[in-house]
Design a protein around this motif. Structure first.
Motif, PDB file in Angstrom:
ATOM      1  N   ALA A 126       9.309   6.819   4.451  1.00 58.52           N
ATOM      2  CA  ALA A 126       8.284   6.194   5.982  1.00 58.52           C
ATOM      3  C   ALA A 126       8.004   4.876   6.549  1.00 58.52           C
ATOM      4  O   ALA A 126       8.422   5.298   7.996  1.00 58.52           O
ATOM      5  N   CYS A 127       8.052   4.060   6.075  1.00 56.61           N
ATOM      6  CA  CYS A 127       7.951   3.091   6.497  1.00 56.61           C
ATOM      7  C   CYS A 127       8.790   2.119   7.872  1.00 56.61           C
ATOM      8  O   CYS A 127       8.491   2.056   8.556  1.00 56.61           O
ATOM      9  N   ALA A 128      10.201   2.022   6.448  1.00 57.27           N
ATOM     10  CA  ALA A 128      10.795   2.117   7.864  1.00 57.27           C
ATOM     11  C   ALA A 128      11.430   2.835   8.361  1.00 57.27           C
ATOM     12  O   ALA A 128      12.059   2.700  10.123  1.00 57.27           O
ATOM     13  N   GLN A 147       0.756  -0.912  -0.572  1.00 57.22           N
ATOM     14  CA  GLN A 147       0.299  -0.334   0.011  1.00 57.22           C
ATOM     15  C   GLN A 147       0.952   1.451  -0.362  1.00 57.22           C
ATOM     16  O   GLN A 147       0.686   2.338   0.267  1.00 57.22           O
ATOM     17  N   CYS A 148       1.951   1.339  -0.573  1.00 54.90           N
ATOM     18  CA  CYS A 148       2.891   2.305  -0.341  1.00 54.90           C
ATOM     19  C   CYS A 148       2.395   3.600  -1.511  1.00 54.90           C
ATOM     20  O   CYS A 148       3.176   4.699  -0.508  1.00 54.90           O
ATOM     21  N   GLY A 149       1.586   3.308  -2.573  1.00 50.19           N
ATOM     22  CA  GLY A 149       1.547   4.245  -3.127  1.00 50.19           C
ATOM     23  C   GLY A 149      -0.092   4.988  -1.660  1.00 50.19           C
ATOM     24  O   GLY A 149       0.142   6.049  -1.973  1.00 50.19           O
ATOM     25  N   GLU A 201      -1.070   1.002   9.387  1.00 47.11           N
ATOM     26  CA  GLU A 201      -2.406   0.969   8.932  1.00 47.11           C
ATOM     27  C   GLU A 201      -2.432  -0.131   7.378  1.00 47.11           C
ATOM     28  O   GLU A 201      -3.182  -0.493   7.235  1.00 47.11           O
ATOM     29  N   CYS A 202      -0.854  -0.798   6.976  1.00 48.87           N
ATOM     30  CA  CYS A 202      -0.773  -0.895   5.887  1.00 48.87           C
ATOM     31  C   CYS A 202      -0.638  -2.459   6.594  1.00 48.87           C
ATOM     32  O   CYS A 202      -0.415  -2.850   7.455  1.00 48.87           O
ATOM     33  N   GLY A 203      -1.629  -3.519   5.956  1.00 45.01           N
ATOM     34  CA  GLY A 203      -1.958  -4.934   6.369  1.00 45.01           C
ATOM     35  C   GLY A 203      -0.487  -5.426   6.633  1.00 45.01           C
ATOM     36  O   GLY A 203      -0.791  -6.369   8.033  1.00 45.01           O
ATOM     37  N   VAL A 204       0.992  -5.465   5.912  1.00 44.11           N
ATOM     38  CA  VAL A 204       1.790  -5.706   6.588  1.00 44.11           C
ATOM     39  C   VAL A 204       2.744  -5.691   7.538  1.00 44.11           C
ATOM     40  O   VAL A 204       3.445  -6.044   7.383  1.00 44.11           O
ATOM     41  N   PHE A 205       2.477  -4.182   7.480  1.00 43.18           N
ATOM     42  CA  PHE A 205       3.921  -3.663   8.478  1.00 43.18           C
ATOM     43  C   PHE A 205       3.996  -4.410   9.371  1.00 43.18           C
ATOM     44  O   PHE A 205       3.493  -4.230  10.170  1.00 43.18           O
ATOM     45  N   GLY A 206       5.327  -4.479   9.224  1.00 44.66           N
ATOM     46  CA  GLY A 206       5.930  -4.988  10.645  1.00 44.66           C
ATOM     47  C   GLY A 206       5.624  -6.776  10.685  1.00 44.66           C
ATOM     48  O   GLY A 206       6.312  -7.176  11.370  1.00 44.66           O
ATOM     49  N   THR A 241       8.149  -0.117  -1.018  1.00 41.47           N
ATOM     50  CA  THR A 241       9.288   1.007  -0.840  1.00 41.47           C
ATOM     51  C   THR A 241       9.115   1.854  -0.015  1.00 41.47           C
ATOM     52  O   THR A 241      10.719   1.714   0.121  1.00 41.47           O
ATOM     53  N   CYS A 242       9.034   1.343   0.753  1.00 37.69           N
ATOM     54  CA  CYS A 242       9.144   2.572   1.543  1.00 37.69           C
ATOM     55  C   CYS A 242       9.599   1.657   2.894  1.00 37.69           C
ATOM     56  O   CYS A 242      10.253   2.416   3.735  1.00 37.69           O
ATOM     57  N   MET A 243       9.586   0.429   2.623  1.00 35.90           N
ATOM     58  CA  MET A 243      10.534  -0.139   3.660  1.00 35.90           C
ATOM     59  C   MET A 243      11.778  -0.382   3.360  1.00 35.90           C
ATOM     60  O   MET A 243      12.600  -0.610   4.342  1.00 35.90           O
ATOM     61  N   VAL A 244      12.312   0.310   1.915  1.00 35.79           N
ATOM     62  CA  VAL A 244      13.524  -0.680   1.529  1.00 35.79           C
ATOM     63  C   VAL A 244      15.010   0.055   2.123  1.00 35.79           C
ATOM     64  O   VAL A 244      15.037  -0.037   2.876  1.00 35.79           O
TER      65      VAL A 244
HETATM   66  S1  SF4 Z   1       6.935  -1.074   2.374  1.00 35.54           S
HETATM   67 FE1  SF4 Z   1       5.666  -2.759   3.506  1.00 35.54          FE
HETATM   68  S2  SF4 Z   1       4.540  -1.434   5.158  1.00 35.54           S
HETATM   69 FE2  SF4 Z   1       4.261  -0.381   4.606  1.00 35.54          FE
HETATM   70  S3  SF4 Z   1       2.960   0.176   2.850  1.00 35.54           S
HETATM   71 FE3  SF4 Z   1       4.693  -0.968   1.202  1.00 35.54          FE
HETATM   72  S4  SF4 Z   1       4.391  -2.994   2.016  1.00 35.54           S
HETATM   73 FE4  SF4 Z   1       2.818  -1.581   3.749  1.00 35.54          FE
END
Ligand code: SF4
Lengths: 381, 98
Positions: free
Chosen positions: A353-355, A316-318, A329-334, A345-348
Protein backbone atom coordinates in the motif's frame (compact mmCIF):
# COMPACT_ATOMS: atom_id res chain seq x y z
CA UNK A 1 -10.49 13.15 -15.01
CA UNK A 2 -7.41 12.14 -16.99
CA UNK A 3 -7.68 8.58 -15.75
CA UNK A 4 -11.02 8.19 -17.46
CA UNK A 5 -9.32 8.11 -20.87
CA UNK A 6 -7.70 4.83 -20.01
CA UNK A 7 -10.93 2.97 -19.46
CA UNK A 8 -12.26 0.94 -22.29
CA UNK A 9 -15.84 1.75 -21.53
CA UNK A 10 -16.22 5.18 -20.06
CA UNK A 11 -19.99 5.10 -20.06
CA UNK A 12 -20.15 1.86 -18.20
CA UNK A 13 -17.63 3.09 -15.63
CA UNK A 14 -19.67 6.22 -15.08
CA UNK A 15 -22.87 4.19 -14.73
CA UNK A 16 -21.33 1.78 -12.23
CA UNK A 17 -19.94 4.66 -10.15
CA UNK A 18 -23.31 6.43 -10.24
CA UNK A 19 -24.97 3.25 -9.08
CA UNK A 20 -22.46 2.85 -6.24
CA UNK A 21 -23.24 6.43 -5.25
CA UNK A 22 -27.01 5.84 -5.39
CA UNK A 23 -26.97 2.55 -3.49
CA UNK A 24 -24.50 3.63 -0.80
CA UNK A 25 -26.48 6.83 -0.09
CA UNK A 26 -23.43 8.67 1.16
CA UNK A 27 -22.84 6.18 3.99
CA UNK A 28 -19.13 5.73 4.70
CA UNK A 29 -17.97 2.32 3.45
CA UNK A 30 -14.47 0.92 3.84
CA UNK A 31 -13.68 -1.98 1.53
CA UNK A 32 -10.46 -3.94 1.81
CA UNK A 33 -8.95 -5.30 -1.38
CA UNK A 34 -6.79 -8.11 -0.11
CA UNK A 35 -4.72 -8.68 -3.21
CA UNK A 36 -1.67 -6.67 -4.30
CA UNK A 37 -2.86 -7.09 -7.90
CA UNK A 38 -6.06 -5.22 -7.09
CA UNK A 39 -4.08 -2.54 -5.25
CA UNK A 40 -2.03 -2.09 -8.43
CA UNK A 41 -5.14 -1.71 -10.61
CA UNK A 42 -6.73 0.75 -8.16
CA UNK A 43 -3.70 3.03 -8.25
CA UNK A 44 -2.92 2.61 -11.92
CA UNK A 45 -6.42 3.75 -12.88
CA UNK A 46 -6.96 6.20 -10.06
CA UNK A 47 -10.11 4.31 -9.04
CA UNK A 48 -10.16 6.02 -5.66
CA UNK A 49 -10.83 9.26 -7.50
CA UNK A 50 -13.74 8.01 -9.61
CA UNK A 51 -15.43 6.29 -6.68
CA UNK A 52 -17.82 8.39 -4.59
CA UNK A 53 -15.93 10.01 -1.68
CA UNK A 54 -17.81 7.95 0.91
CA UNK A 55 -16.23 4.77 -0.51
CA UNK A 56 -12.75 4.17 0.81
CA UNK A 57 -10.45 1.40 -0.35
CA UNK A 58 -8.15 -0.17 2.25
CA UNK A 59 -5.15 -2.03 0.89
CA UNK A 60 -4.74 -5.35 2.62
CA UNK A 61 -1.88 -7.76 3.26
CA UNK A 62 -2.02 -9.55 -0.09
CA UNK A 63 1.59 -9.29 -1.14
CA UNK A 64 3.65 -12.31 -0.10
CA UNK A 65 6.94 -10.49 -0.50
CA UNK A 66 5.78 -7.73 1.85
CA UNK A 67 4.51 -9.96 4.64
CA UNK A 68 7.61 -12.17 4.89
CA UNK A 69 9.49 -11.20 8.07
CA UNK A 70 13.02 -9.93 7.71
CA UNK A 71 14.30 -12.82 9.83
CA UNK A 72 13.18 -15.30 7.12
CA UNK A 73 15.07 -13.27 4.50
CA UNK A 74 18.14 -13.47 6.72
CA UNK A 75 17.57 -17.24 7.02
CA UNK A 76 17.41 -17.49 3.22
CA UNK A 77 20.65 -15.58 3.01
CA UNK A 78 22.34 -17.97 5.45
CA UNK A 79 21.17 -20.94 3.35
CA UNK A 80 22.40 -19.29 0.17
CA UNK A 81 25.84 -18.78 1.71
CA UNK A 82 26.20 -22.41 2.74
CA UNK A 83 29.24 -23.79 0.88
CA UNK A 84 28.31 -25.89 -2.15
CA UNK A 85 24.69 -24.82 -2.27
CA UNK A 86 22.89 -23.49 -5.34
CA UNK A 87 20.13 -21.21 -4.04
CA UNK A 88 17.17 -20.57 -6.35
CA UNK A 89 14.33 -18.12 -6.00
CA UNK A 90 11.79 -16.00 -7.85
CA UNK A 91 13.22 -12.80 -9.30
CA UNK A 92 11.07 -10.65 -6.98
CA UNK A 93 13.04 -11.86 -3.97
CA UNK A 94 16.49 -10.87 -5.21
CA UNK A 95 16.36 -7.26 -4.02
CA UNK A 96 14.24 -7.64 -0.90
CA UNK A 97 16.32 -6.30 1.98
CA UNK A 98 17.23 -8.52 4.90
CA UNK A 99 18.54 -6.93 8.09
CA UNK A 100 22.00 -6.49 6.54
CA UNK A 101 21.94 -7.40 2.86
CA UNK A 102 19.82 -8.72 0.02
CA UNK A 103 20.24 -11.88 -2.08
CA UNK A 104 21.60 -9.79 -4.94
CA UNK A 105 24.29 -8.41 -2.62
CA UNK A 106 25.51 -11.82 -1.53
CA UNK A 107 25.38 -13.03 -5.14
CA UNK A 108 27.74 -10.20 -6.04
CA UNK A 109 30.00 -11.45 -3.24
CA UNK A 110 30.14 -14.92 -4.79
CA UNK A 111 27.17 -16.88 -3.45
CA UNK A 112 25.55 -19.07 -6.14
CA UNK A 113 22.09 -17.49 -6.17
CA UNK A 114 20.00 -18.04 -9.30
CA UNK A 115 16.56 -16.82 -10.08
CA UNK A 116 14.00 -19.06 -11.73
CA UNK A 117 10.62 -18.55 -13.29
CA UNK A 118 9.12 -21.75 -11.90
CA UNK A 119 9.96 -24.21 -9.11
CA UNK A 120 10.21 -26.83 -11.87
CA UNK A 121 13.22 -24.90 -13.21
CA UNK A 122 14.85 -25.20 -9.79
CA UNK A 123 14.23 -28.96 -9.92
CA UNK A 124 15.87 -29.06 -13.34
CA UNK A 125 18.94 -27.26 -11.97
CA UNK A 126 19.10 -29.94 -9.25
CA UNK A 127 18.97 -32.70 -11.88
CA UNK A 128 21.78 -31.02 -13.81
CA UNK A 129 23.95 -30.55 -10.71
CA UNK A 130 23.51 -33.83 -8.88
CA UNK A 131 26.72 -33.33 -6.86
CA UNK A 132 25.40 -30.13 -5.28
CA UNK A 133 22.47 -29.27 -3.01
CA UNK A 134 19.92 -27.08 -4.77
CA UNK A 135 17.57 -25.12 -2.52
CA UNK A 136 14.38 -23.47 -3.75
CA UNK A 137 13.19 -20.47 -1.69
CA UNK A 138 9.44 -21.10 -1.89
CA UNK A 139 7.23 -18.14 -1.10
CA UNK A 140 3.73 -17.10 -2.06
CA UNK A 141 0.07 -17.32 -1.20
CA UNK A 142 -2.31 -20.15 -2.08
CA UNK A 143 -1.96 -19.40 -5.80
CA UNK A 144 1.72 -20.30 -5.81
CA UNK A 145 1.73 -23.14 -3.27
CA UNK A 146 0.37 -25.84 -5.66
CA UNK A 147 3.33 -25.39 -7.99
CA UNK A 148 5.75 -26.03 -5.12
CA UNK A 149 3.63 -29.02 -4.04
CA UNK A 150 3.67 -30.60 -7.51
CA UNK A 151 7.42 -29.96 -7.81
CA UNK A 152 8.13 -31.70 -4.48
CA UNK A 153 6.00 -34.69 -5.46
CA UNK A 154 7.86 -34.85 -8.76
CA UNK A 155 11.25 -34.61 -7.07
CA UNK A 156 10.25 -37.61 -5.00
CA UNK A 157 8.94 -39.55 -8.00
CA UNK A 158 12.17 -38.84 -9.90
CA UNK A 159 14.39 -39.44 -6.85
CA UNK A 160 16.12 -36.03 -7.08
CA UNK A 161 17.44 -36.07 -3.53
CA UNK A 162 19.73 -33.07 -3.83
CA UNK A 163 16.64 -30.87 -4.24
CA UNK A 164 15.46 -29.03 -1.13
CA UNK A 165 12.72 -26.51 -0.49
CA UNK A 166 12.83 -23.67 2.05
CA UNK A 167 9.09 -23.31 2.52
CA UNK A 168 7.53 -19.95 3.31
CA UNK A 169 4.10 -20.42 1.79
CA UNK A 170 1.41 -18.49 3.62
CA UNK A 171 -2.35 -18.91 3.55
CA UNK A 172 -4.75 -16.09 2.95
CA UNK A 173 -7.68 -17.33 5.03
CA UNK A 174 -5.93 -17.44 8.45
CA UNK A 175 -4.55 -13.94 7.78
CA UNK A 176 -8.06 -12.68 7.07
CA UNK A 177 -9.28 -14.39 10.21
CA UNK A 178 -6.58 -12.65 12.25
CA UNK A 179 -7.54 -9.30 10.75
CA UNK A 180 -11.20 -9.93 11.47
CA UNK A 181 -10.38 -10.81 15.07
CA UNK A 182 -8.40 -7.63 15.55
CA UNK A 183 -10.34 -5.08 17.62
CA UNK A 184 -8.65 -2.37 15.57
CA UNK A 185 -10.26 -3.54 12.31
CA UNK A 186 -12.44 -0.98 10.58
CA UNK A 187 -13.67 -2.63 7.36
CA UNK A 188 -17.20 -3.04 5.96
CA UNK A 189 -16.49 -5.67 3.30
CA UNK A 190 -13.85 -7.46 1.25
CA UNK A 191 -12.78 -7.87 -2.34
CA UNK A 192 -11.25 -11.35 -2.40
CA UNK A 193 -8.33 -12.10 -4.73
CA UNK A 194 -9.19 -13.68 -8.06
CA UNK A 195 -6.13 -15.86 -8.46
CA UNK A 196 -5.99 -17.24 -4.94
CA UNK A 197 -9.67 -18.08 -5.35
CA UNK A 198 -8.92 -19.87 -8.61
CA UNK A 199 -7.10 -22.40 -6.38
CA UNK A 200 -9.13 -22.41 -3.13
CA UNK A 201 -12.58 -21.67 -4.58
CA UNK A 202 -15.35 -19.78 -2.77
CA UNK A 203 -16.13 -21.95 0.26
CA UNK A 204 -13.20 -20.88 2.47
CA UNK A 205 -14.59 -17.32 2.58
CA UNK A 206 -18.01 -18.29 3.88
CA UNK A 207 -17.12 -17.76 7.55
CA UNK A 208 -16.48 -14.08 6.82
CA UNK A 209 -20.07 -13.60 5.68
CA UNK A 210 -21.62 -15.96 8.23
CA UNK A 211 -19.63 -15.35 11.41
CA UNK A 212 -18.27 -11.86 10.90
CA UNK A 213 -21.23 -10.63 8.86
CA UNK A 214 -19.19 -8.92 6.19
CA UNK A 215 -19.78 -9.14 2.44
CA UNK A 216 -17.12 -10.84 0.32
CA UNK A 217 -16.87 -10.52 -3.46
CA UNK A 218 -14.28 -12.48 -5.45
CA UNK A 219 -13.08 -9.87 -7.94
CA UNK A 220 -11.33 -9.83 -11.31
CA UNK A 221 -8.47 -7.54 -12.26
CA UNK A 222 -9.87 -5.11 -14.80
CA UNK A 223 -10.84 -1.66 -13.53
CA UNK A 224 -14.47 -2.45 -14.32
CA UNK A 225 -14.21 -5.75 -12.43
CA UNK A 226 -13.03 -3.86 -9.35
CA UNK A 227 -15.77 -1.23 -9.63
CA UNK A 228 -18.48 -3.83 -10.21
CA UNK A 229 -17.23 -5.77 -7.20
CA UNK A 230 -17.40 -2.63 -5.09
CA UNK A 231 -20.98 -2.20 -6.26
CA UNK A 232 -21.77 -5.80 -5.26
CA UNK A 233 -20.36 -5.19 -1.76
CA UNK A 234 -22.32 -1.95 -1.41
CA UNK A 235 -25.54 -3.65 -2.57
CA UNK A 236 -25.15 -6.39 0.02
CA UNK A 237 -24.64 -3.76 2.72
CA UNK A 238 -27.67 -1.76 1.65
CA UNK A 239 -29.91 -4.84 1.40
CA UNK A 240 -28.58 -6.22 4.67
CA UNK A 241 -27.37 -9.39 2.96
CA UNK A 242 -24.06 -11.03 3.83
CA UNK A 243 -22.74 -13.59 1.39
CA UNK A 244 -19.81 -14.63 -0.78
CA UNK A 245 -20.35 -13.58 -4.36
CA UNK A 246 -18.26 -14.33 -7.43
CA UNK A 247 -17.72 -11.41 -9.79
CA UNK A 248 -14.88 -13.31 -11.51
CA UNK A 249 -16.76 -16.47 -12.49
CA UNK A 250 -15.04 -16.30 -15.90
CA UNK A 251 -11.94 -17.64 -14.15
CA UNK A 252 -12.93 -18.75 -10.63
CA UNK A 253 -15.11 -21.82 -10.12
CA UNK A 254 -16.96 -22.29 -6.80
CA UNK A 255 -14.88 -25.32 -5.84
CA UNK A 256 -11.49 -23.99 -7.10
CA UNK A 257 -8.81 -26.32 -8.46
CA UNK A 258 -9.41 -29.40 -6.33
CA UNK A 259 -6.34 -31.28 -7.51
CA UNK A 260 -4.20 -28.28 -6.53
CA UNK A 261 -5.77 -28.36 -3.05
CA UNK A 262 -5.09 -32.11 -2.80
CA UNK A 263 -1.45 -31.71 -3.84
CA UNK A 264 -0.93 -29.09 -1.13
CA UNK A 265 -2.59 -31.30 1.50
CA UNK A 266 -0.52 -34.30 0.39
CA UNK A 267 2.89 -32.59 0.64
CA UNK A 268 2.43 -29.86 3.26
CA UNK A 269 0.85 -29.23 6.65
CA UNK A 270 0.13 -26.05 8.63
CA UNK A 271 2.80 -24.68 10.95
CA UNK A 272 1.60 -24.02 14.51
CA UNK A 273 2.26 -20.35 13.90
CA UNK A 274 4.08 -18.04 11.55
CA UNK A 275 5.18 -14.45 11.87
CA UNK A 276 3.79 -11.95 9.35
CA UNK A 277 5.56 -8.66 8.90
CA UNK A 278 3.25 -5.92 10.09
CA UNK A 279 0.61 -8.31 11.46
CA UNK A 280 2.54 -10.28 14.06
CA UNK A 281 2.30 -14.01 14.71
CA UNK A 282 -0.75 -15.76 13.26
CA UNK A 283 -1.62 -19.38 14.17
CA UNK A 284 -1.83 -21.99 11.39
CA UNK A 285 -1.16 -19.36 8.76
CA UNK A 286 1.76 -20.94 6.91
CA UNK A 287 2.79 -24.35 5.60
CA UNK A 288 5.77 -26.63 6.03
CA UNK A 289 6.60 -29.94 4.36
CA UNK A 290 5.01 -33.05 5.81
CA UNK A 291 7.44 -35.46 7.55
CA UNK A 292 6.99 -37.89 4.60
CA UNK A 293 8.76 -35.31 2.45
CA UNK A 294 11.51 -34.46 4.96
CA UNK A 295 14.11 -35.58 2.40
CA UNK A 296 13.25 -32.42 0.47
CA UNK A 297 12.94 -30.05 3.42
CA UNK A 298 15.73 -27.47 3.70
CA UNK A 299 14.71 -26.85 7.31
CA UNK A 300 15.39 -30.52 8.16
CA UNK A 301 18.81 -30.55 6.45
CA UNK A 302 20.48 -27.25 7.16
CA UNK A 303 21.07 -25.23 10.29
CA UNK A 304 18.83 -22.20 9.97
CA UNK A 305 19.59 -19.23 12.24
CA UNK A 306 15.89 -18.42 12.79
CA UNK A 307 16.77 -15.04 14.22
CA UNK A 308 13.80 -12.80 14.93
CA UNK A 309 14.17 -9.29 13.55
CA UNK A 310 11.53 -7.05 15.11
CA UNK A 311 9.59 -4.57 13.00
CA UNK A 312 10.97 -1.04 13.19
CA UNK A 313 9.43 0.87 16.14
CA UNK A 314 8.32 3.73 13.85
CA UNK A 315 6.50 1.33 11.53
CA UNK A 316 2.72 1.66 11.40
CA UNK A 317 2.11 -0.98 8.74
CA UNK A 318 -0.22 -2.88 11.04
CA UNK A 319 -2.55 0.13 11.25
CA UNK A 320 -2.34 0.67 7.48
CA UNK A 321 -3.22 -2.97 6.86
CA UNK A 322 -6.19 -2.79 9.22
CA UNK A 323 -7.57 0.34 7.60
CA UNK A 324 -6.98 2.54 10.65
CA UNK A 325 -4.66 4.99 8.94
CA UNK A 326 -3.73 5.88 5.37
CA UNK A 327 -0.09 5.38 4.38
CA UNK A 328 0.71 9.09 4.35
CA UNK A 329 -0.45 9.37 7.95
CA UNK A 330 2.54 7.28 9.06
CA UNK A 331 5.20 9.60 10.49
CA UNK A 332 8.03 8.22 8.35
CA UNK A 333 6.13 7.88 5.05
CA UNK A 334 8.14 9.28 2.15
CA UNK A 335 10.85 10.62 4.44
CA UNK A 336 12.68 7.90 6.36
CA UNK A 337 10.60 5.22 4.61
CA UNK A 338 10.78 5.05 0.79
CA UNK A 339 10.79 2.14 -1.70
CA UNK A 340 14.58 2.49 -1.96
CA UNK A 341 14.98 2.24 1.81
CA UNK A 342 11.82 0.66 3.21
CA UNK A 343 11.27 0.68 6.95
CA UNK A 344 8.05 -1.32 6.87
CA UNK A 345 6.46 -4.11 4.90
CA UNK A 346 4.01 -1.94 2.94
CA UNK A 347 6.88 -0.13 1.22
CA UNK A 348 8.82 -3.26 0.27
CA UNK A 349 7.26 -4.29 -3.02
CA UNK A 350 5.43 -2.19 -5.62
CA UNK A 351 2.20 -3.91 -4.61
CA UNK A 352 2.37 -2.81 -0.99
CA UNK A 353 0.00 0.00 0.00
CA UNK A 354 2.67 2.55 0.97
CA UNK A 355 4.80 1.88 -2.10
CA UNK A 356 1.72 2.21 -4.31
CA UNK A 357 0.85 5.58 -2.77
CA UNK A 358 4.47 6.65 -3.06
CA UNK A 359 4.99 5.51 -6.66
CA UNK A 360 1.78 6.93 -8.04
CA UNK A 361 1.99 10.15 -6.06
CA UNK A 362 -1.54 9.48 -4.92
CA UNK A 363 -1.00 10.69 -1.42
CA UNK A 364 -0.93 14.32 -2.50
CA UNK A 365 -4.14 13.85 -4.47
CA UNK A 366 -5.79 12.03 -1.64
CA UNK A 367 -4.88 14.87 0.70
CA UNK A 368 -6.53 17.30 -1.67
CA UNK A 369 -9.56 15.10 -1.84
CA UNK A 370 -10.05 15.41 1.85
CA UNK A 371 -10.24 19.17 1.50
CA UNK A 372 -12.63 19.52 -1.41
CA UNK A 373 -15.47 17.22 -2.26
CA UNK A 374 -14.36 15.60 -5.47
CA UNK A 375 -16.58 16.23 -8.50
CA UNK A 376 -16.43 12.51 -9.33
CA UNK A 377 -17.44 10.91 -12.54
CA UNK A 378 -20.50 13.05 -12.86
CA UNK A 379 -18.29 15.91 -13.95
CA UNK A 380 -17.68 13.90 -17.08
CA UNK A 381 -21.19 13.40 -18.18
CA UNK B 1 5.59 -13.65 -9.05
CA UNK B 2 1.95 -13.23 -8.12
CA UNK B 3 1.02 -12.68 -11.70
CA UNK B 4 -1.12 -15.13 -13.62
CA UNK B 5 -1.18 -14.73 -17.39
CA UNK B 6 -3.21 -16.35 -20.17
CA UNK B 7 -1.50 -18.64 -22.67
CA UNK B 8 -2.65 -20.69 -25.64
CA UNK B 9 -1.75 -24.35 -26.01
CA UNK B 10 0.33 -24.96 -29.13
CA UNK B 11 1.05 -28.65 -28.69
CA UNK B 12 0.96 -31.32 -26.01
CA UNK B 13 4.29 -32.92 -25.27
CA UNK B 14 3.06 -35.41 -22.70
CA UNK B 15 0.12 -35.84 -20.40
CA UNK B 16 1.74 -33.36 -18.00
CA UNK B 17 3.36 -30.78 -20.20
CA UNK B 18 2.48 -28.64 -23.17
CA UNK B 19 4.06 -25.91 -25.26
CA UNK B 20 2.22 -22.65 -24.78
CA UNK B 21 2.25 -19.36 -26.64
CA UNK B 22 1.75 -15.92 -25.13
CA UNK B 23 1.96 -13.07 -27.66
CA UNK B 24 4.50 -15.03 -29.69
CA UNK B 25 6.69 -16.11 -26.76
CA UNK B 26 6.69 -19.87 -26.22
CA UNK B 27 7.51 -22.09 -23.29
CA UNK B 28 6.82 -25.53 -21.88
CA UNK B 29 4.20 -25.33 -19.15
CA UNK B 30 3.07 -28.02 -16.72
CA UNK B 31 -0.59 -28.90 -17.32
CA UNK B 32 -0.85 -31.71 -14.76
CA UNK B 33 -3.11 -29.73 -12.41
CA UNK B 34 -5.73 -29.87 -15.17
CA UNK B 35 -5.02 -33.12 -17.04
CA UNK B 36 -4.65 -35.23 -13.89
CA UNK B 37 -8.16 -34.35 -12.80
CA UNK B 38 -9.70 -35.11 -16.16
CA UNK B 39 -9.81 -31.56 -17.53
CA UNK B 40 -8.78 -32.08 -21.15
CA UNK B 41 -6.59 -29.48 -22.81
CA UNK B 42 -5.98 -29.51 -26.56
CA UNK B 43 -4.08 -27.21 -28.93
CA UNK B 44 -5.96 -23.94 -29.31
CA UNK B 45 -7.26 -23.95 -25.71
CA UNK B 46 -6.45 -21.01 -23.44
CA UNK B 47 -5.30 -21.51 -19.87
CA UNK B 48 -4.23 -19.29 -16.95
CA UNK B 49 -0.50 -19.78 -16.28
CA UNK B 50 1.15 -19.12 -12.94
CA UNK B 51 4.88 -19.79 -12.31
CA UNK B 52 5.00 -22.41 -15.06
CA UNK B 53 1.76 -24.23 -14.26
CA UNK B 54 -1.60 -24.12 -16.02
CA UNK B 55 -4.11 -23.48 -13.26
CA UNK B 56 -7.42 -23.23 -15.07
CA UNK B 57 -9.00 -23.27 -18.51
CA UNK B 58 -10.58 -20.03 -19.75
CA UNK B 59 -12.43 -19.02 -22.90
CA UNK B 60 -10.95 -16.98 -25.77
CA UNK B 61 -12.74 -13.81 -24.80
CA UNK B 62 -11.48 -13.88 -21.25
CA UNK B 63 -7.95 -14.62 -22.47
CA UNK B 64 -8.06 -11.55 -24.73
CA UNK B 65 -9.43 -9.42 -21.87
CA UNK B 66 -6.65 -10.54 -19.56
CA UNK B 67 -3.97 -9.88 -22.17
CA UNK B 68 -5.36 -6.43 -22.85
CA UNK B 69 -5.43 -5.68 -19.15
CA UNK B 70 -1.88 -6.92 -18.60
CA UNK B 71 -0.59 -4.82 -21.48
CA UNK B 72 -2.30 -1.71 -20.20
CA UNK B 73 -0.82 -2.25 -16.74
CA UNK B 74 2.51 -1.47 -18.39
CA UNK B 75 5.80 -3.14 -19.05
CA UNK B 76 6.24 -4.14 -15.44
CA UNK B 77 3.74 -6.93 -15.82
CA UNK B 78 3.45 -8.92 -19.05
CA UNK B 79 6.84 -8.13 -20.61
CA UNK B 80 8.72 -8.69 -17.39
CA UNK B 81 6.91 -11.95 -16.81
CA UNK B 82 7.67 -13.17 -20.33
CA UNK B 83 11.29 -12.06 -19.97
CA UNK B 84 11.51 -14.52 -17.08
CA UNK B 85 10.52 -17.36 -19.40
CA UNK B 86 14.02 -17.47 -20.89
CA UNK B 87 15.65 -17.35 -17.56
CA UNK B 88 17.60 -20.58 -17.09
CA UNK B 89 20.74 -18.47 -17.51
CA UNK B 90 22.40 -18.41 -14.10
CA UNK B 91 23.78 -14.92 -14.69
CA UNK B 92 21.30 -12.58 -13.21
CA UNK B 93 22.84 -9.15 -13.43
CA UNK B 94 19.71 -7.49 -12.16
CA UNK B 95 17.63 -4.72 -13.53
CA UNK B 96 16.89 -1.42 -11.96
CA UNK B 97 13.41 -1.40 -10.52
CA UNK B 98 11.21 0.68 -12.75
S1 SF4 C 1 5.72 0.96 5.12
FE1 SF4 C 1 6.77 2.75 5.89
S2 SF4 C 1 5.37 4.45 5.53
FE2 SF4 C 1 4.16 2.59 5.39
S3 SF4 C 1 3.34 2.30 7.46
FE3 SF4 C 1 5.21 1.06 7.34
S4 SF4 C 1 6.82 2.43 8.09
FE4 SF4 C 1 5.03 3.73 7.65
Amino acid sequence: MKYMDEYRDRDLVARVCDEIDRVSKGQPVKIMEVCGGHTHVIFKYGLEDVLPPNIEMVHGPGCPVCVLPMGRIDDAMALAQTPGVIFTTFADMMRVPGSQQSLIDIKAQGADVRFVYSPLDALKIAQQNSERQVIFFAIGFDTTTPSTAVTIARAQALGVHNFKVFTNHVMLIPALQALLDSPELDISGFLAPGHVSMVIGMNPYRFIAQTYEKPVVVAGFEPLDVLQSVLMVVRQLSQDIRQVENQYSRVVSPEGNMLAQQMIAKTMEPREEFEWRGLGTIPHSALRLRPEYAAFDAEAHFAIPGRHVPDHPACQCGSVLRGRIKPWECGVFGTACTPEKPIGTCMVSAEGACAAYYNYGRYSMAREREQLVHPLVKGDE
Amino acid sequence: MCLAIPGQIVELESENSAKLDVTGVRRMVDVSLLSQQGIQVVPGDWVVIHVGFAMNKINDQEAQNMLHELKSLGSTSLDDELALWDVPSPNFEGRKES
